[in-house]
Design a protein around this motif. Structure first.
Motif, short mmCIF file in Angstrom:
data_model
loop_
_atom_site.label_atom_id
_atom_site.label_comp_id
_atom_site.label_asym_id
_atom_site.label_seq_id
_atom_site.Cartn_x
_atom_site.Cartn_y
_atom_site.Cartn_z
N GLN A 4 0.83 -1.19 0.00
CA GLN A 4 0.00 0.00 0.00
C GLN A 4 0.87 1.25 0.00
O GLN A 4 1.97 1.28 0.55
CB GLN A 4 -0.93 0.00 1.22
N VAL A 5 0.33 2.31 -0.62
CA VAL A 5 1.07 3.57 -0.73
C VAL A 5 0.18 4.71 -0.27
O VAL A 5 -0.94 4.89 -0.78
CB VAL A 5 1.53 3.82 -2.18
N VAL A 24 2.88 21.25 -0.22
CA VAL A 24 3.31 20.08 0.54
C VAL A 24 2.93 18.79 -0.20
O VAL A 24 1.78 18.61 -0.58
CB VAL A 24 2.69 20.08 1.95
N SER A 25 3.90 17.95 -0.37
CA SER A 25 3.62 16.62 -0.93
C SER A 25 4.60 15.63 -0.31
O SER A 25 5.76 15.96 -0.04
CB SER A 25 3.77 16.63 -2.45
N LEU A 26 4.11 14.42 -0.07
CA LEU A 26 4.97 13.35 0.42
C LEU A 26 4.33 12.01 0.09
O LEU A 26 3.14 11.93 -0.20
CB LEU A 26 5.25 13.48 1.91
N GLU A 27 5.14 11.00 0.18
CA GLU A 27 4.67 9.64 -0.10
C GLU A 27 5.29 8.70 0.91
O GLU A 27 6.46 8.86 1.30
CB GLU A 27 5.07 9.24 -1.52
N CYS A 28 4.51 7.73 1.36
CA CYS A 28 5.00 6.74 2.32
C CYS A 28 4.46 5.38 1.93
O CYS A 28 3.24 5.22 1.73
CB CYS A 28 4.58 7.10 3.74
N ARG A 29 5.33 4.43 1.80
CA ARG A 29 4.93 3.06 1.44
C ARG A 29 4.99 2.14 2.66
O ARG A 29 5.78 2.37 3.57
CB ARG A 29 5.86 2.50 0.35
N SER A 63 -4.42 10.07 -0.36
CA SER A 63 -4.95 8.83 -0.92
C SER A 63 -4.13 7.64 -0.44
O SER A 63 -2.97 7.76 -0.06
CB SER A 63 -4.93 8.86 -2.46
N ILE A 64 -4.77 6.48 -0.45
CA ILE A 64 -4.10 5.21 -0.23
C ILE A 64 -4.39 4.36 -1.44
O ILE A 64 -5.55 4.08 -1.77
CB ILE A 64 -4.58 4.51 1.06
N ASN A 65 -3.33 3.97 -2.14
CA ASN A 65 -3.46 3.23 -3.40
C ASN A 65 -4.43 3.93 -4.37
O ASN A 65 -5.30 3.31 -4.97
CB ASN A 65 -3.91 1.79 -3.14
N SER A 66 -4.27 5.26 -4.44
CA SER A 66 -5.03 6.12 -5.37
C SER A 66 -6.49 6.31 -4.97
O SER A 66 -7.24 6.98 -5.69
CB SER A 66 -4.96 5.58 -6.81
N ASP A 67 -6.92 5.74 -3.84
CA ASP A 67 -8.28 5.96 -3.34
C ASP A 67 -8.26 7.15 -2.38
O ASP A 67 -7.55 7.12 -1.37
CB ASP A 67 -8.82 4.73 -2.61
#
Length: 220
Positions: A4-5, A24-29, A63-67
């Motif tokens: 999941q992302v 602000v932008s960030l991503e966490c897997r 979003s989580i997995n684009s949702d």
């Protein structure tokens, strides 16, 4: 199950006409720890609350997995450790843990020394350091796939902090964790990668020299 992302993008937040967060932008897997740094008042805690869903910004995309996620706390998707104590003061730790800890993680959680020593007590009977440790552990061992930790090392000793770093890393093998703390060395120790909030924007951090460049540290 696919990894999941969690993605956060275009967060805009202002208080009394003053822009706090604007780009602000960030991503966490799942499987990684992202360290979030920044000077006091830059909006770190506010960003975590925006992601969790308890602070409404002018705009956000989470979003989580684009949702798209409006409230991260719905359906136990995201768990959040605030700076302040969140546990009711007069309910036994064992009962609180039973409500918050993921049943699959229960054997690992109850084997921890801090739990075995204090499970029969209430939060009101604990020291600030003991309570902080248990509150952090209940969040880390919760059912959520993504964990937000705001100042988890506050009120605990350096020895206790060092003891919890491998626990955080072990839990990150199956969860995504975003962590912030003013004790930046602890963040460097546990994070797989780091970002910093500066002038309302997020920037990647590759080494300590970047922290000087962005004005977080005065020198190395």
């Amino acid at each position: 199950m696919p990894q999941q992302v969690l993605k956060v993008d275009s967060v805009q937040l202002e208080f009394d006409g003053r822009k706090i967060l604007q780009d602000v932008s960030l991503e966490c897997r799942q499987g990684e720890i992202v360290g979030l740094l920044g000077r006091n008042g830059c909006g770190k805690s506010s960003l975590l609350r925006v992601i969790f869903g308890t602070l409404k910004p002018s705009y956000k995309y989470v979003s989580i997995n684009s949702d798209f996620i409006q409230k991260g706390y719905h359906h136990n998707q995201i768990a959040y450790l605030p700076q302040h104590s969140y546990l009711p003061k007069n309910i036994k730790i064992s009962k609180l843990a039973g409500m918050l800890v993921d049943h699959g993680s229960w054997p690992d959680f109850t084997a921890l020394d801090i739990y075995r020593e204090h499970s029969h007590k209430t939060p009101a009977q604990l020291s600030g350091g003991e309570l902080r440790q248990l509150e952090m552990l209940m969040i880390i061992y919760s059912r959520a796939d993504f964990i937000l930790l705001d100042e988890p090392f506050t009120h605990i000793s350096p020895v206790q902090a060092d003891a919890f770093k491998p626990v955080i890393k072990a839990c990150a093998q199956r969860k995504g964790i975003i962590i912030t703390d003013h004790q930046y060395q602890n963040i460097l120790d546990v994070s797989d990668r780091m970002i910093i909030i500066t002038n309302g924007c997020t920037k990647p951090v590759t080494d300590k020299a970047d922290l000087v460049t962005y004005g977080y540290l005065s020198g190395i």
